[in-house]
Write a protein that holds these residues in place. Sequence first.
Motif, PDB file in Angstrom:
ATOM      1  N   GLU A  67     -25.015  -0.832 -35.328  1.00  0.00           N
ATOM      2  CA  GLU A  67     -24.725  -1.606 -36.534  1.00  0.00           C
ATOM      3  C   GLU A  67     -24.845  -0.746 -37.789  1.00  0.00           C
ATOM      4  N   LYS A  68     -25.894   0.039 -37.864  1.00  0.00           N
ATOM      5  CA  LYS A  68     -26.116   0.897 -39.026  1.00  0.00           C
ATOM      6  C   LYS A  68     -24.975   1.909 -39.182  1.00  0.00           C
ATOM      7  N   ILE A  69     -24.572   2.516 -38.065  1.00  0.00           N
ATOM      8  CA  ILE A  69     -23.494   3.509 -38.088  1.00  0.00           C
ATOM      9  C   ILE A  69     -22.172   2.877 -38.508  1.00  0.00           C
ATOM     10  N   MET A  70     -21.859   1.689 -37.961  1.00  0.00           N
ATOM     11  CA  MET A  70     -20.594   1.026 -38.280  1.00  0.00           C
ATOM     12  C   MET A  70     -20.525   0.591 -39.737  1.00  0.00           C
ATOM     13  N   LYS A  71     -21.655   0.161 -40.291  1.00  0.00           N
ATOM     14  CA  LYS A  71     -21.677  -0.246 -41.704  1.00  0.00           C
ATOM     15  C   LYS A  71     -21.371   0.927 -42.626  1.00  0.00           C
ATOM     16  N   GLU A  72     -21.711   2.127 -42.149  1.00  0.00           N
ATOM     17  CA  GLU A  72     -21.443   3.329 -42.940  1.00  0.00           C
ATOM     18  C   GLU A  72     -20.024   3.851 -42.707  1.00  0.00           C
ATOM     19  N   GLY A  73     -19.275   3.165 -41.856  1.00  0.00           N
ATOM     20  CA  GLY A  73     -17.903   3.561 -41.567  1.00  0.00           C
ATOM     21  C   GLY A  73     -17.804   4.788 -40.679  1.00  0.00           C
ATOM     22  N   LYS A  74     -18.895   5.142 -40.015  1.00  0.00           N
ATOM     23  CA  LYS A  74     -18.930   6.340 -39.168  1.00  0.00           C
ATOM     24  C   LYS A  74     -18.648   5.987 -37.705  1.00  0.00           C
ATOM     25  N   LEU A  75     -18.529   7.030 -36.872  1.00  0.00           N
ATOM     26  CA  LEU A  75     -18.257   6.830 -35.458  1.00  0.00           C
ATOM     27  C   LEU A  75     -19.540   6.783 -34.638  1.00  0.00           C
ATOM     28  N   VAL A  76     -19.583   5.854 -33.698  1.00  0.00           N
ATOM     29  CA  VAL A  76     -20.726   5.717 -32.796  1.00  0.00           C
ATOM     30  C   VAL A  76     -20.740   6.920 -31.836  1.00  0.00           C
ATOM     31  N   PRO A  77     -21.923   7.463 -31.491  1.00  0.00           N
ATOM     32  CA  PRO A  77     -21.986   8.598 -30.566  1.00  0.00           C
ATOM     33  C   PRO A  77     -21.204   8.340 -29.274  1.00  0.00           C
ATOM     34  N   SER A  78     -20.515   9.385 -28.815  1.00  0.00           N
ATOM     35  CA  SER A  78     -19.622   9.249 -27.661  1.00  0.00           C
ATOM     36  C   SER A  78     -20.320   8.766 -26.400  1.00  0.00           C
ATOM     37  N   ARG A 153     -11.668   1.777 -46.351  1.00  0.00           N
ATOM     38  CA  ARG A 153     -11.167   3.100 -46.741  1.00  0.00           C
ATOM     39  C   ARG A 153     -11.966   4.222 -46.098  1.00  0.00           C
ATOM     40  N   LYS A 154     -13.243   3.985 -45.865  1.00  0.00           N
ATOM     41  CA  LYS A 154     -14.051   4.964 -45.128  1.00  0.00           C
ATOM     42  C   LYS A 154     -13.537   5.069 -43.694  1.00  0.00           C
ATOM     43  N   ARG A 155     -13.206   3.915 -43.114  1.00  0.00           N
ATOM     44  CA  ARG A 155     -12.702   3.888 -41.738  1.00  0.00           C
ATOM     45  C   ARG A 155     -11.361   4.616 -41.637  1.00  0.00           C
ATOM     46  N   PHE A 156     -10.496   4.438 -42.644  1.00  0.00           N
ATOM     47  CA  PHE A 156      -9.217   5.150 -42.662  1.00  0.00           C
ATOM     48  C   PHE A 156      -9.445   6.661 -42.681  1.00  0.00           C
ATOM     49  N   LYS A 157     -10.382   7.095 -43.519  1.00  0.00           N
ATOM     50  CA  LYS A 157     -10.664   8.533 -43.654  1.00  0.00           C
ATOM     51  C   LYS A 157     -11.177   9.112 -42.339  1.00  0.00           C
ATOM     52  N   VAL A 158     -12.119   8.402 -41.724  1.00  0.00           N
ATOM     53  CA  VAL A 158     -12.661   8.848 -40.436  1.00  0.00           C
ATOM     54  C   VAL A 158     -11.552   8.889 -39.381  1.00  0.00           C
ATOM     55  N   PHE A 159     -10.705   7.860 -39.373  1.00  0.00           N
ATOM     56  CA  PHE A 159      -9.617   7.794 -38.402  1.00  0.00           C
ATOM     57  C   PHE A 159      -8.692   8.999 -38.533  1.00  0.00           C
TER      58      PHE A 159
END
Length: 216
Positions: A67-78, A153-159
């Motif tokens: 949850e914490k990682i997703m709120k930051e728009g980052k990717l969950v560890p593989s 927009r964070k998710r777009f950048k990560v993508f």
Amino acid sequence: MDSHKEGDRVSAKQKKVKIVFVIGGPGSGKGTQCKRIAQQFGYAHLSVGELLRQEINSGSETGSMIEKIMKEGKLVPSDVTVRLLQQAMQGIDNDKFLIDGFPRNEENVKTFENLTKMEPEFVLYLDCPLDEMERRLLSRNEGREDDNIETIRKRFKVFMESTLPAVEYYESKGKIRKVDAGKSIDEVFESIKAIFSQGKDNKVPPSKYNCKCLIL
């Protein structure tokens, strides 16, 4: 000797499993199209995003971390993502899996191959313009915390930064199948049906795909 026989049996079983990855930016229509594909072609549909949200809702320690990682728009560890996928696949009586929203980076690819010893038959890439994806995400009303303009927009950048190497990897293996996902739902599905109806030997030449389309 027995361990070798067991390994042979596992390999034989894995060879029978057919996997298709579905990649696309947030709002590209992955979930909508996957439901149609699953219904028409008999695949079990697994959404990585949904599996992660289920883990969050379970209240586990892993869920809190996700949850914490997703709120930051980052990717969950593989390893976390692949473990959840493995558990879901083992619990489903089907030999065809449609995995939605995976892989999101090269590490996902390597971890999946290392842990499962499997590769996808092909990778469906839903190519959709950023402005259209943003419009869709902001207009849908699902009550998701990550559907706000800043996180989107964070998710777009990560993508864009993380997914291109994974797409290029599968393109080099002739596995990418790209469709224009900016069209209507029905038009997109018509293009997808043509891909799924082809035999695996009827591959579109890789040169038709330009992965730079991710840099929008």
